[in-house]
Design a protein around this motif. Structure first.
Motif, PDB file in Angstrom:
ATOM      1  N   ARG A 268     -10.139  50.705  23.725  1.00 27.74           N
ATOM      2  CA  ARG A 268     -10.052  51.590  22.835  1.00 27.74           C
ATOM      3  C   ARG A 268     -10.621  51.255  21.636  1.00 27.74           C
ATOM      4  O   ARG A 268     -10.975  50.083  21.379  1.00 27.74           O
ATOM      5  CB  ARG A 268      -8.586  51.982  22.575  1.00 27.74           C
ATOM      6  CG  ARG A 268      -8.352  53.052  21.219  1.00 27.74           C
ATOM      7  CD  ARG A 268      -6.876  53.521  21.493  1.00 27.74           C
ATOM      8  NE  ARG A 268      -6.697  54.323  22.574  1.00 27.74           N
ATOM      9  CZ  ARG A 268      -5.482  54.430  22.892  1.00 27.74           C
ATOM     10  NH1 ARG A 268      -4.358  53.830  22.029  1.00 27.74           N
ATOM     11  NH2 ARG A 268      -5.159  54.844  24.161  1.00 27.74           N
ATOM     12  N   SER A 269     -11.699  52.111  21.040  1.00 30.90           N
ATOM     13  CA  SER A 269     -12.322  51.896  19.920  1.00 30.90           C
ATOM     14  C   SER A 269     -11.543  52.668  18.570  1.00 30.90           C
ATOM     15  O   SER A 269     -11.037  53.560  18.643  1.00 30.90           O
ATOM     16  CB  SER A 269     -13.761  52.764  20.030  1.00 30.90           C
ATOM     17  OG  SER A 269     -14.571  52.136  20.948  1.00 30.90           O
ATOM     18  N   LEU A 270     -11.647  51.712  17.591  1.00 38.18           N
ATOM     19  CA  LEU A 270     -11.260  52.154  16.486  1.00 38.18           C
ATOM     20  C   LEU A 270     -12.361  52.483  15.448  1.00 38.18           C
ATOM     21  O   LEU A 270     -13.307  51.672  15.353  1.00 38.18           O
ATOM     22  CB  LEU A 270     -10.373  51.176  15.717  1.00 38.18           C
ATOM     23  CG  LEU A 270      -9.131  50.881  16.538  1.00 38.18           C
ATOM     24  CD1 LEU A 270      -8.092  49.778  15.654  1.00 38.18           C
ATOM     25  CD2 LEU A 270      -8.076  51.976  16.479  1.00 38.18           C
ATOM     26  N   VAL A 271     -12.471  53.630  14.903  1.00 33.93           N
ATOM     27  CA  VAL A 271     -13.813  54.027  13.855  1.00 33.93           C
ATOM     28  C   VAL A 271     -13.197  54.050  12.616  1.00 33.93           C
ATOM     29  O   VAL A 271     -12.217  54.494  12.457  1.00 33.93           O
ATOM     30  CB  VAL A 271     -14.251  55.054  14.297  1.00 33.93           C
ATOM     31  CG1 VAL A 271     -15.450  55.353  13.455  1.00 33.93           C
ATOM     32  CG2 VAL A 271     -14.919  55.347  15.787  1.00 33.93           C
ATOM     33  N   LEU A 272     -13.749  52.979  11.748  1.00 38.68           N
ATOM     34  CA  LEU A 272     -13.241  52.858  10.380  1.00 38.68           C
ATOM     35  C   LEU A 272     -14.350  53.251   9.279  1.00 38.68           C
ATOM     36  O   LEU A 272     -15.366  52.567   9.596  1.00 38.68           O
ATOM     37  CB  LEU A 272     -12.530  51.456  10.119  1.00 38.68           C
ATOM     38  CG  LEU A 272     -11.553  51.012  11.224  1.00 38.68           C
ATOM     39  CD1 LEU A 272     -11.250  49.494  11.352  1.00 38.68           C
ATOM     40  CD2 LEU A 272     -10.167  51.833  11.097  1.00 38.68           C
ATOM     41  N   GLN A 273     -13.977  53.844   8.217  1.00 41.99           N
ATOM     42  CA  GLN A 273     -14.875  54.153   7.133  1.00 41.99           C
ATOM     43  C   GLN A 273     -14.567  53.223   5.941  1.00 41.99           C
ATOM     44  O   GLN A 273     -13.427  53.067   5.526  1.00 41.99           O
ATOM     45  CB  GLN A 273     -14.846  55.411   6.738  1.00 41.99           C
ATOM     46  CG  GLN A 273     -15.898  55.787   5.528  1.00 41.99           C
ATOM     47  CD  GLN A 273     -15.476  57.319   4.852  1.00 41.99           C
ATOM     48  OE1 GLN A 273     -15.215  58.144   5.716  1.00 41.99           O
ATOM     49  NE2 GLN A 273     -16.062  57.379   3.845  1.00 41.99           N
ATOM     50  N   VAL A 274     -15.747  52.098   5.616  1.00 38.08           N
ATOM     51  CA  VAL A 274     -15.157  51.290   4.642  1.00 38.08           C
ATOM     52  C   VAL A 274     -16.044  51.665   3.444  1.00 38.08           C
ATOM     53  O   VAL A 274     -17.318  51.855   3.528  1.00 38.08           O
ATOM     54  CB  VAL A 274     -15.803  49.938   5.339  1.00 38.08           C
ATOM     55  CG1 VAL A 274     -15.497  48.868   4.094  1.00 38.08           C
ATOM     56  CG2 VAL A 274     -15.235  49.586   6.449  1.00 38.08           C
ATOM     57  N   LYS A 275     -15.498  51.928   2.435  1.00 40.49           N
ATOM     58  CA  LYS A 275     -16.211  52.207   1.190  1.00 40.49           C
ATOM     59  C   LYS A 275     -15.926  51.269  -0.150  1.00 40.49           C
ATOM     60  O   LYS A 275     -14.942  50.672  -0.362  1.00 40.49           O
ATOM     61  CB  LYS A 275     -15.301  53.578   0.638  1.00 40.49           C
ATOM     62  CG  LYS A 275     -16.212  54.045  -0.594  1.00 40.49           C
ATOM     63  CD  LYS A 275     -15.621  55.744  -0.853  1.00 40.49           C
ATOM     64  CE  LYS A 275     -16.406  56.301  -1.847  1.00 40.49           C
ATOM     65  NZ  LYS A 275     -17.713  56.836  -1.254  1.00 40.49           N
ATOM     66  N   VAL A 276     -17.095  50.476  -0.317  1.00 41.24           N
ATOM     67  CA  VAL A 276     -17.071  49.731  -1.366  1.00 41.24           C
ATOM     68  C   VAL A 276     -16.677  50.172  -2.551  1.00 41.24           C
ATOM     69  O   VAL A 276     -17.499  51.064  -3.049  1.00 41.24           O
ATOM     70  CB  VAL A 276     -18.516  48.843  -1.246  1.00 41.24           C
ATOM     71  CG1 VAL A 276     -18.772  47.618  -2.362  1.00 41.24           C
ATOM     72  CG2 VAL A 276     -18.618  48.278   0.375  1.00 41.24           C
ATOM     73  N   LYS A 277     -15.924  49.745  -3.454  1.00 42.13           N
ATOM     74  CA  LYS A 277     -15.608  50.001  -5.012  1.00 42.13           C
ATOM     75  C   LYS A 277     -16.613  49.312  -6.034  1.00 42.13           C
ATOM     76  O   LYS A 277     -16.740  47.865  -5.663  1.00 42.13           O
ATOM     77  CB  LYS A 277     -14.347  49.552  -5.190  1.00 42.13           C
ATOM     78  CG  LYS A 277     -13.230  50.527  -4.382  1.00 42.13           C
ATOM     79  CD  LYS A 277     -12.085  50.193  -4.840  1.00 42.13           C
ATOM     80  CE  LYS A 277     -10.930  50.855  -3.890  1.00 42.13           C
ATOM     81  NZ  LYS A 277      -9.822  50.597  -4.325  1.00 42.13           N
ATOM     82  N   GLY A 278     -17.437  49.805  -6.646  1.00 43.98           N
ATOM     83  CA  GLY A 278     -18.038  49.099  -7.754  1.00 43.98           C
ATOM     84  C   GLY A 278     -19.498  48.238  -7.281  1.00 43.98           C
ATOM     85  O   GLY A 278     -19.694  47.140  -7.730  1.00 43.98           O
ATOM     86  N   GLY A 279     -19.783  48.356  -6.157  1.00 45.93           N
ATOM     87  CA  GLY A 279     -20.910  47.688  -5.344  1.00 45.93           C
ATOM     88  C   GLY A 279     -21.621  48.376  -4.278  1.00 45.93           C
ATOM     89  O   GLY A 279     -21.490  49.705  -4.286  1.00 45.93           O
ATOM     90  N   GLN A 280     -22.647  47.683  -3.767  1.00 43.42           N
ATOM     91  CA  GLN A 280     -23.525  48.476  -2.930  1.00 43.42           C
ATOM     92  C   GLN A 280     -23.398  47.948  -1.349  1.00 43.42           C
ATOM     93  O   GLN A 280     -23.098  46.478  -1.482  1.00 43.42           O
ATOM     94  CB  GLN A 280     -24.956  48.468  -3.284  1.00 43.42           C
ATOM     95  CG  GLN A 280     -25.286  49.241  -4.563  1.00 43.42           C
ATOM     96  CD  GLN A 280     -26.717  49.512  -4.850  1.00 43.42           C
ATOM     97  OE1 GLN A 280     -27.626  48.867  -4.458  1.00 43.42           O
ATOM     98  NE2 GLN A 280     -27.222  50.299  -5.627  1.00 43.42           N
ATOM     99  N   VAL A 281     -23.495  48.509  -0.590  1.00 42.52           N
ATOM    100  CA  VAL A 281     -23.478  47.995   0.932  1.00 42.52           C
ATOM    101  C   VAL A 281     -24.804  47.510   1.369  1.00 42.52           C
ATOM    102  O   VAL A 281     -25.891  48.805   1.162  1.00 42.52           O
ATOM    103  CB  VAL A 281     -22.975  49.248   1.891  1.00 42.52           C
ATOM    104  CG1 VAL A 281     -23.452  48.627   3.216  1.00 42.52           C
ATOM    105  CG2 VAL A 281     -21.673  49.417   1.634  1.00 42.52           C
ATOM    106  N   GLN A 282     -25.094  46.217   1.492  1.00 37.73           N
ATOM    107  CA  GLN A 282     -26.506  45.893   1.647  1.00 37.73           C
ATOM    108  C   GLN A 282     -26.854  45.940   3.128  1.00 37.73           C
ATOM    109  O   GLN A 282     -25.834  45.123   3.930  1.00 37.73           O
ATOM    110  CB  GLN A 282     -26.736  44.668   1.148  1.00 37.73           C
ATOM    111  CG  GLN A 282     -26.939  44.527  -0.409  1.00 37.73           C
ATOM    112  CD  GLN A 282     -28.153  45.434  -0.941  1.00 37.73           C
ATOM    113  OE1 GLN A 282     -29.093  45.523  -0.568  1.00 37.73           O
ATOM    114  NE2 GLN A 282     -27.659  46.113  -2.207  1.00 37.73           N
ATOM    115  N   VAL A 283     -27.792  46.167   3.881  1.00 36.81           N
ATOM    116  CA  VAL A 283     -28.203  46.007   5.066  1.00 36.81           C
ATOM    117  C   VAL A 283     -28.429  44.421   5.581  1.00 36.81           C
ATOM    118  O   VAL A 283     -28.872  43.949   4.861  1.00 36.81           O
ATOM    119  CB  VAL A 283     -29.426  46.782   5.637  1.00 36.81           C
ATOM    120  CG1 VAL A 283     -29.819  46.256   7.033  1.00 36.81           C
ATOM    121  CG2 VAL A 283     -29.488  48.182   5.591  1.00 36.81           C
TER     122      VAL A 283
END
Length: 166
Positions: free
Chosen positions: A124-139
């Motif tokens: 089974r796959s779990l899909v999760l949305q992760v939202k960073v507080k006060g920062g940036q998501v870097q590749v």
């Protein structure tokens, strides 16, 4: 007068030693054949693995994490607890996107999915949305995921994997 020698009936000392060694080897071979199968069957009852892990950036503060979990054991998995660590980022929220007939809730860096009912051999796959507080998501940011599966009989197994945000 001539002394008569008494005739001894029984086995010689050499034959007794050889028979003792043969019996000991037979017992050893039997245990060697039986015990590994027994130990393997006991350990397989509690086995889970992360088969796939991806992290895809949506925008500067959000990414989608997909975790595929497979039950390799012989018992049903009832609940999954997922712990997520993202590089040096300390503050973020996790929102389950597809609970897939289970109830998922998140708190801090952890997601708990109950009533999962993942049978042996199922994935089974779990899909999760992760939202960073006060920062940036870097590749290229490292994402660590550790899961703990709780089985119907309350036993547990764990697995972990690592990926990078794309």
């Amino acid at each position: 007068m001539k002394t008569k020698r008494m005739l001894h009936k029984g086995i010689s000392e050499m034959l007794a030693i050889v028979l003792g060694v043969v019996i000991a080897i037979a017992i050893g071979v039997t245990l060697f054949a039986i015990l590994p199968g027994y130990v393997t069957s006991m350990s397989q009852q509690q086995r889970v693995v992360i088969t796939s892990l991806t992290a895809n950036r949506v925008n500067t503060s959000t990414f989608i994490l997909t975790v595929s979990i497979k039950n390799l054991g012989t018992k049903n998995i009832a609940n999954i607890s997922t712990y997520i660590s993202i590089g040096n980022i300390q503050s973020y929220t996790i929102t389950p996107v597809n609970p897939a007939s289970s109830t998922c809730s998140s708190a801090s860096q952890q997601v708990q999915c109950t009533n999962l009912n993942l049978a042996p051999g199922q994935e089974r796959s779990l899909v999760l949305q992760v939202k960073v507080k006060g920062g940036q998501v870097q590749v290229g940011t490292l994402v660590n995921v550790a899961i703990t599966a709780t089985y119907d009989d309350k036993s547990s197994a764990a697995a972990s994997a690592t990926t990078y945000i794309m």
